[in-house]
Design an enzyme around this catalytic site. Structure first.
Site, PDB file in Angstrom:
ATOM      1  CB  SER B 130      -0.840   0.179   1.394  1.00  0.00           C
ATOM      2  OG  SER B 130      -0.262   0.099   2.257  1.00  0.00           O
ATOM      3  CE  LYS B 169      -4.263   2.839   3.792  1.00  0.00           C
ATOM      4  NZ  LYS B 169      -3.715   1.830   4.824  1.00  0.00           N
TER       5      LYS B 169
END
Lengths: 211, 211
Positions: B130, B169
């Site tokens: 990710s 993130k």
DNA sequence: GATAAAGTAGAACACAAGTTTGCTTTGATT
DNA sequence: AATCAAAGCAAACTTGTGTTCTACTTTATC
């Protein structure tokens, strides 16, 4: 792991402090004096406890032969250092171990490589974005193990002889030619006669600071 | 730096070997015996030379008080270790320093961060892709400094409270909402109420092994 | 509260280990 | 060959330092 008594904990802490401050371990009398313990035998007693609990190792009848065994987080640990020799990009002076000024030393975490295998490893700081698709960006430090051969697709530091430049690319042997492939979709590969390309090492690790 | 005589070089090498093998420095008589030197005074003489040339430091009248000063490449150096607490991905158990098993220790090169600033740093192994656009890939080790706040765009380990999950993130505060943005063009951001997101730390470094 | 175990004290001892001193060898210089 | 400084040598000396022994005190355990 058995728990330590308060005194044992203080002795252990003092040993760590002492080693950090002096580079060698304290004598029993150093510990005694510093912690205001009345007798050397008390220190010896607790050192024996620390040893049997696995926190230190000692050698009989040898001065200051206290070896710290366990390493806690945030404390100094040991690793293997390799020289940081310079910058690598498309078109830069050659970094060859032993021939270049050492800018700095890089401590290599064992997760990248360990121990004796580090004899021929050196580090270079990456300049440019030619390897971003290989997750190597501008400013990263790459660890390179010196080797003169490489297999197809390996990431290497390659020297183009007649231009006397070193570059970081993936290498592909294609007959008499060598393709040096950037890991960046916006860049094109470069082709050279195989005899004109000299492998100077292979990338074995990457270190990046985001501060 | 003055050159060393052959004998001085051998003494220095022996000290290094001895320290590596035993965890403490040799006594003058250890050096004498091991190197077949006829007298302790010869060793003392050469130790004095090594000290004045800056290779070691000694303390008067103290046993085994030899401190190695210079660090050469390929030798053990010291760094600061931080705990490797586990794996981070989208949807994994919470790693919180002190509450989790320590899998391993990671030695942090000073190029990433140094010294006292490492008190609240821990390491996690990244699982998944990710963050590839931020040059962080599967298997990389990220170093995270524990902090409860973060600025827009910083890469953080964020915990979604009611799902009890932690994810890596980029974070953006958007009014009452929080946008957690993967660094991967094929993935969509996730939105949460600000009260439901807890910053657990910020990425300060990346370490990757390519072996 | 008796009992055992763990910890503390103090002192003496024995060896470990750094230092000093006077002398000899080596090696370069003239 | 004479000279001089650096390096090496051997032994004695002094201090550093781990160990041991015995006695006493505190802390658990039942």
């Amino acid at each position: 792991m058995s728990a330590l008594s308060q005194r044992q904990q203080r002795i252990l802490d003092h040993i760590k402090d002492f080693v950090r401050a002096n580079g060698y371990a304290p004598a029993i009398r150093d510990i005694q004096r510093e912690l205001n313990i009345s007798s050397t035998s008390v220190v010896a007693y607790n050192l024996r406890a620390l040893e049997s609990k696995g926190f230190i190792r000692r050698s009989n009848n040898i001065s200051r032969a206290i070896e710290l065994l366990q390493q806690e987080d945030g404390e100094a640990g040991t690793g293997t250092s390799v020289p940081l020799l310079g910058v690598i990009a498309a078109g830069q002076p050659i970094p060859i171990p032993g021939e270049t000024e050492v800018e700095d030393n890089v401590l290599v975490p064992e997760q990248i490589a360990s121990g004796d295998k580090l004899k021929d490893v050196y580090a270079l700081r990456v300049k440019g974005y030619s390897m971003v698709d290989a997750l190597i960006g501008d400013g990263d430090i790459v660890l390179i193990r010196y080797q003169e051969t490489a297999e197809n697709g390996q990431m290497v530091a390659a020297r183009i002889r007649d231009e006397n430049e070193v570059t970081l690319k993936r290498i592909y042997w294609e007959g008499n030619q060598v393709r040096l492939q950037p890991a960046n979709v916006t860049m094109d590969p470069m082709y050279y006669p195989a005899a004109n390309v000299e492998v100077q090492g292979r990338v074995v690790g990457v270190i990046r600071s985001l501060n």
